[in-house]
Every structure is written in structure tokens, then in C-alpha cells.
Design a protein around this motif. Structure first.
Motif, PDB file in Angstrom:
ATOM      1  N   GLY A   1      14.442 -59.459   5.492  1.00 53.70           N
ATOM      2  CA  GLY A   1      13.957 -58.228   4.665  1.00 53.70           C
ATOM      3  C   GLY A   1      14.743 -57.175   4.800  1.00 53.70           C
ATOM      4  O   GLY A   1      14.591 -56.267   4.000  1.00 53.70           O
ATOM      5  N   HIS A   2      15.650 -56.971   5.903  1.00 53.44           N
ATOM      6  CA  HIS A   2      16.532 -55.822   6.198  1.00 53.44           C
ATOM      7  C   HIS A   2      17.852 -56.353   6.094  1.00 53.44           C
ATOM      8  O   HIS A   2      18.632 -55.494   6.339  1.00 53.44           O
ATOM      9  CB  HIS A   2      16.244 -55.283   7.627  1.00 53.44           C
ATOM     10  CG  HIS A   2      15.051 -54.772   7.604  1.00 53.44           C
ATOM     11  ND1 HIS A   2      14.269 -53.523   6.977  1.00 53.44           N
ATOM     12  CD2 HIS A   2      13.837 -55.266   8.200  1.00 53.44           C
ATOM     13  CE1 HIS A   2      13.020 -53.628   7.541  1.00 53.44           C
ATOM     14  NE2 HIS A   2      12.669 -54.513   8.075  1.00 53.44           N
ATOM     15  N   ALA A   3      18.006 -57.426   5.616  1.00 53.71           N
ATOM     16  CA  ALA A   3      19.650 -57.898   5.939  1.00 53.71           C
ATOM     17  C   ALA A   3      20.437 -57.735   4.492  1.00 53.71           C
ATOM     18  O   ALA A   3      19.802 -58.199   3.496  1.00 53.71           O
ATOM     19  CB  ALA A   3      19.746 -59.417   6.257  1.00 53.71           C
ATOM     20  N   ARG A   4      21.541 -57.659   4.586  1.00 57.60           N
ATOM     21  CA  ARG A   4      22.355 -57.496   3.304  1.00 57.60           C
ATOM     22  C   ARG A   4      23.292 -58.880   3.300  1.00 57.60           C
ATOM     23  O   ARG A   4      23.580 -59.400   2.206  1.00 57.60           O
ATOM     24  CB  ARG A   4      23.207 -56.381   3.456  1.00 57.60           C
ATOM     25  CG  ARG A   4      22.552 -55.129   2.967  1.00 57.60           C
ATOM     26  CD  ARG A   4      23.313 -53.962   2.753  1.00 57.60           C
ATOM     27  NE  ARG A   4      24.100 -53.878   4.185  1.00 57.60           N
ATOM     28  CZ  ARG A   4      25.001 -52.903   4.383  1.00 57.60           C
ATOM     29  NH1 ARG A   4      25.489 -52.118   3.414  1.00 57.60           N
ATOM     30  NH2 ARG A   4      25.438 -52.798   5.411  1.00 57.60           N
ATOM     31  N   THR A   5      23.705 -59.371   4.654  1.00 56.86           N
ATOM     32  CA  THR A   5      24.482 -60.429   4.723  1.00 56.86           C
ATOM     33  C   THR A   5      23.948 -61.604   5.775  1.00 56.86           C
ATOM     34  O   THR A   5      23.157 -60.981   6.466  1.00 56.86           O
ATOM     35  CB  THR A   5      25.886 -60.064   5.207  1.00 56.86           C
ATOM     36  OG1 THR A   5      25.839 -59.482   6.558  1.00 56.86           O
ATOM     37  CG2 THR A   5      26.585 -59.189   4.096  1.00 56.86           C
ATOM     38  N   ALA A   6      24.214 -62.635   5.566  1.00 55.79           N
ATOM     39  CA  ALA A   6      23.636 -63.730   6.446  1.00 55.79           C
ATOM     40  C   ALA A   6      24.700 -64.795   6.671  1.00 55.79           C
ATOM     41  O   ALA A   6      25.456 -65.190   5.742  1.00 55.79           O
ATOM     42  CB  ALA A   6      22.543 -64.550   5.878  1.00 55.79           C
ATOM     43  N   LEU A   7      24.835 -65.497   7.864  1.00 51.02           N
ATOM     44  CA  LEU A   7      25.737 -66.484   8.184  1.00 51.02           C
ATOM     45  C   LEU A   7      24.572 -67.738   8.705  1.00 51.02           C
ATOM     46  O   LEU A   7      23.935 -67.498   9.718  1.00 51.02           O
ATOM     47  CB  LEU A   7      26.521 -66.144   9.338  1.00 51.02           C
ATOM     48  CG  LEU A   7      27.844 -66.958   9.407  1.00 51.02           C
ATOM     49  CD1 LEU A   7      28.534 -66.947   8.265  1.00 51.02           C
ATOM     50  CD2 LEU A   7      28.642 -66.498  10.793  1.00 51.02           C
TER      51      LEU A   7
END
Length: 427
Positions: free
Chosen positions: A139-145
Motif C-alpha cells: 500500500g505504500h510501495a511504488r516499486t517491487a522486486l
């Protein structure tokens, strides 16, 4: 010391199914089901899909939509520390309880990466608690790996992308699922993921993970995502069985085709390395539907053994159910659902039947049909399961032949009574 007719270790699909099957078969009550999980038994498949995508709340729904029967006593958040198969006791939360029959269904846990710092901010996804933390972070992330291109990795990457997170999927595979499903299915999965905006970094190893979320890859790149999910497979949860006389293989409990592991002891789900009644060899499985089916077999057989007064009587074993379902699973990646059934020991040939909006992949080994994968092809999937079980040839499946029993029914019901007509109708 309290003693139960049946003690089940594990609150996943195998454990819940075993408890229900025991009661349906007339097993004595009450039943004790113990689990290290803090939450009441819940469906896990939605966690990497609807829950992570934000379509549903991160709250557990009952397995198969049904609460446990009232005759089942739950002890949650209490891991089992010891099993004594001679005394027929288990130690739960420091307390010993006795059992008449025992079902081991503790499942598996996600593998971690040894190259990661101990204090790295890494997410795993197995439990409802994991999912709730992951959803909060997303909910607070702009990028993910996402590390790993198994079905959890692919499903999670698609779900993160659907909720607007810029997502990269990293895997040593050349394409998602190519090692298991072959090139056609891998290409389809790649297209679905990239269509959602997921960047694929395939053929790439993780060199190290430094705290908090600095990931160094073998291609020389470094990523510092807002969210890091490791989905590189699972390993059996069997530490509590150390010191028992139970035979184990790579952490799984060895059992026969009835899921019988030792006098009074049965095993189901991810924890089992059981002989398959049709395949004629041990098959480890890690799929939700298989765990449900194995739990049903283990619970019913435990009840039959208890009714006979001994788990070792030859006459009792004649009434036991075999584990004979062809292993398989469903997976939804974004809005695309795959159905797969196979013996799981690889293949050396693929035959693809592709039509607008759907495809089927038939897998063969030495000319024998060993697997089927369908996309929008449920009829082929069901036909394929039966053909695999019957030991059909790859060519028979590819040309549209039906299983022996289904073909006979089609001939009786058709006006012309022709086997070739039945094959044409099925193709």
C-alpha cells in the motif's frame, strides 16, 4: 494427560480435510487439531491473487467455505515440539497429549535466501500473517522486486502490478515456468506478465541482499525496491519429527499408497513422500487440491484402522483407500487461469493445440502421456487427467481420444454409435 481418538498436526487443507474425513467415516470424538498458525484454518490460494491485488481484504475465509465441525478442538499458535510414536503422544505448547491415530499435515514453509542479510527487509508469502504484512507494505510501495518465477512469484508479481506497483520479476529460469511447463506455456505467462507492466529479468541469479533492501544481481545490476518478496520455493516443516523412528527423505515423511507412515501414523500434503497408487512411485506434491485429497484419504483410513482395532492388521488394510488422484493445480496470473495435471517427473515432448482464446499443451515421455496444461480448455484438462491415469499414449490425447469409460458412454448415447464420432466431438 488428555487423549484423543485423532490428533492432526497442521491447520492447512490436508489437516482440515483429514479431520473432516475422520468424522465422516465415524471416527471417535473429540478430535484435536493443533497448529503453529495463529489464525483459524483459511484458504491460502487467494493470498497471492485477490488479496495481494487489493480486490479482497486480507482476512481469512474458511477452507472450502465451511467452518470446522464442532467436534474438532483447535489449539492455535502452539507448535508441536515432539512426537513419540511409541508412547503415542505429542507435545503441544509444553503439554503432552495422547492419540489413538495421528495425521501429520504440517505442510511446508517458504525457503529463504542464504545470501540475504539477517536484518534485510524481506517478505515471504505463505500465511495470512505474511499476506497482511505484504499488503500493508504494498500500500505504500511504488516499486517491487519479486525473486522467483514459480506460481507464487508469477501470481504475486501480477497482483502487485495490478495495484499499480512498478514490479520486476527476477529468476534464473530463461522464462517463467519454462523448466516445468515448457516453452509455449512460458511464452504465454511472459506475455501476460509484461502485458500488466511487469519487467522480466530472466536468466539472472541473486548475488546478495544487503539490508534494508539492496539486491545485487548476477547481471551486474543493483535494485533497491520499496518492497522485496522472496518466492523461491518451499521446504517441509518437519523439524519436530527429529528423533522419531519415522522414515524421512529430504525432510518429507515416507508413506505407502494409503498414506500410512507407521503404526497409528498417517501423513498428507506437502509433508508426504507417499507412494502413488497409479504412478507406482513416490510423488511429492505441493499443491492445494492435492493436500485436500490426501487429507481425505488419510483421515478416512485412520478411522478405518481405529475401527479395526489395529493400524497393522492385513484385513484392515483391505478397506483402506489408496491415494490415486493425478496431481495437479490451478493458477491465476492476472486474469488468466491455467489448469495443470501431471506426474511431475518431467517430459521429453510437447504437443500444442492452440485455438482463439485458448490452448492445451499435452506432455509426453517416451510416447506416454504424462501431463496436460489447459488455458480456457477445461474439457481437455478433465479428459487429460483421466487419460494420464489410464496410461494413454501422447498421440491418443493429442488427436482427441477420450478415456475408455467416457468413450463407451459416448458410443451408447450417440445416434451413430461411432468411436470416431466421439473423438470428433471431443476435439
Amino acid at each position: 494427560m488428555d487423549t484423543f481418538g485423532l490428533v492432526v498436526i497442521g491447520s492447512g487443507p490436508a489437516g482440515v480435510s483429514a479431520a473432516r474425513a475422520w468424522l465422516e467415516a465415524g471416527g471417535s470424538t473429540p478430535v484435536l487439531l493443533v497448529s503453529a498458525d495463529r489464525d483459524e484454518p483459511y484458504e491460502r490460494p487467494p493470498l497471492s491473487k485477490e488479496v495481494l491485488a487489493g480486490d479482497t481484504q486480507p482476512e481469512g475465509s474458511p477452507i472450502d467455505g465451511k467452518p470446522l465441525p464442532n467436534q474438532v478442538e483447535l489449539r492455535l499458535g502452539q507448535p508441536v515440539s515432539q512426537v513419540d510414536t511409541d508412547a503415542r503422544t505429542v507435545t503441544v505448547g509444553g503439554e503432552q497429549v495422547g492419540y489413538g491415530q495421528l495425521v501429520l499435515a504440517s505442510g511446508s514453509r517458504p525457503r529463504s535466501l542464504p545470501s540475504a542479510d539477517a536484518d534485510a527487509d524481506v517478505h515471504l508469502l505463505r500465511s495470512l500473517d505474511d499476506a497482511q504484512r505484504l499488503v500493508a507494505a504494498a500500500g505504500h510501495a511504488r516499486t517491487a522486486l519479486v525473486l522467483g518465477s514459480g506460481f507464487i512469484g508469477c501470481e504475486a508479481a501480477a497482483s502487485l502490478a495490478r495495484r499499480g506497483v512498478t514490479t520486476t520479476l527476477v529468476s534464473p529460469e530463461k522464462a517463467p515456468q519454462v523448466d516445468r511447463l515448457g516453452t509455449h506455456a512460458a511464452d504465454a505467462i511472459s506475455g501476460w506478465l509484461t502485458g500488466l507492466g511487469v519487467t522480466l529479468a530472466m536468466g539472472t541469479e541473486v548475488s546478495s541482499i544487503r539490508a534494508p533492501r539492496q539486491v545485487h544481481l548476477s547481471d551486474g545490476t543493483t535494485h533497491e525496491p520499496d518492497l522485496l518478496l522472496v518466492a523461491v520455493g518451499v521446504e517441509p516443516s518437519s523439524d519436530y519429527l527429529d528423533g522419531t523412528a519415522l522414515q524421512q527423505h529430504e525432510g518429507r515423511v515416507v508413506a505407502d499408497e494409503h498414506l500410512h507412515a507407521a503404526p497409528g501414523v498417517w501423513v498428507a500434503g506437502d509433508l508426504a513422500r507417499a507412494m502413488h497408487a497409479v504412478a507406482g512411485r513416490p510423488i511429492p506434491v505441493e499443491h492445494w487440491g492435492d493436500a485436500l485429497a490426501m487429507g481425505e484419504v488419510a483421515g478416512a483410513n485412520a478411522a478405518a484402522a481405529a475401527a479395526a482395532g489395529s493400524s497393522d492388521k492385513t484385513e484392515s488394510k483391505e478397506a483402506w483407500k489408496p491415494w490415486d488422484q493425478v496431481p495437479g493445480f490451478w493458477s491465476t496470473i492476472g486474469e488468466h487461469t491455467l489448469q495443470y495435471a501431471a506426474w511431475g517427473n518431467g517430459h521429453d515432448e510437447e504437443v500444442v493445440d492452440e485455438r482463439p482464446g485458448r490452448f492445451t499443451v499435452w506432455y509426453g515421455q517416451d510416447g506416454r502421456l504424462v501431463g496436460v496444461l489447459g488455458y480456457n480448455a477445461e474439457d481437455d484438462y478433465e479428459r487429460g487427467q483421466a487419460l494420464i491415469e489410464q496410461g494413454a499414449e501422447l498421440a491418443e490425447a493429442a488427436r482427441g481420444d477420450r478415456p475408455a469409460e467416457a468413450a463407451g458412454e459416448s458410443e451408447d448415447e450417440s445416434e451413430g454409435g461411432s468411436g470416431s464420432d466421439a473423438r470428433d466431438d471431443a476435439s
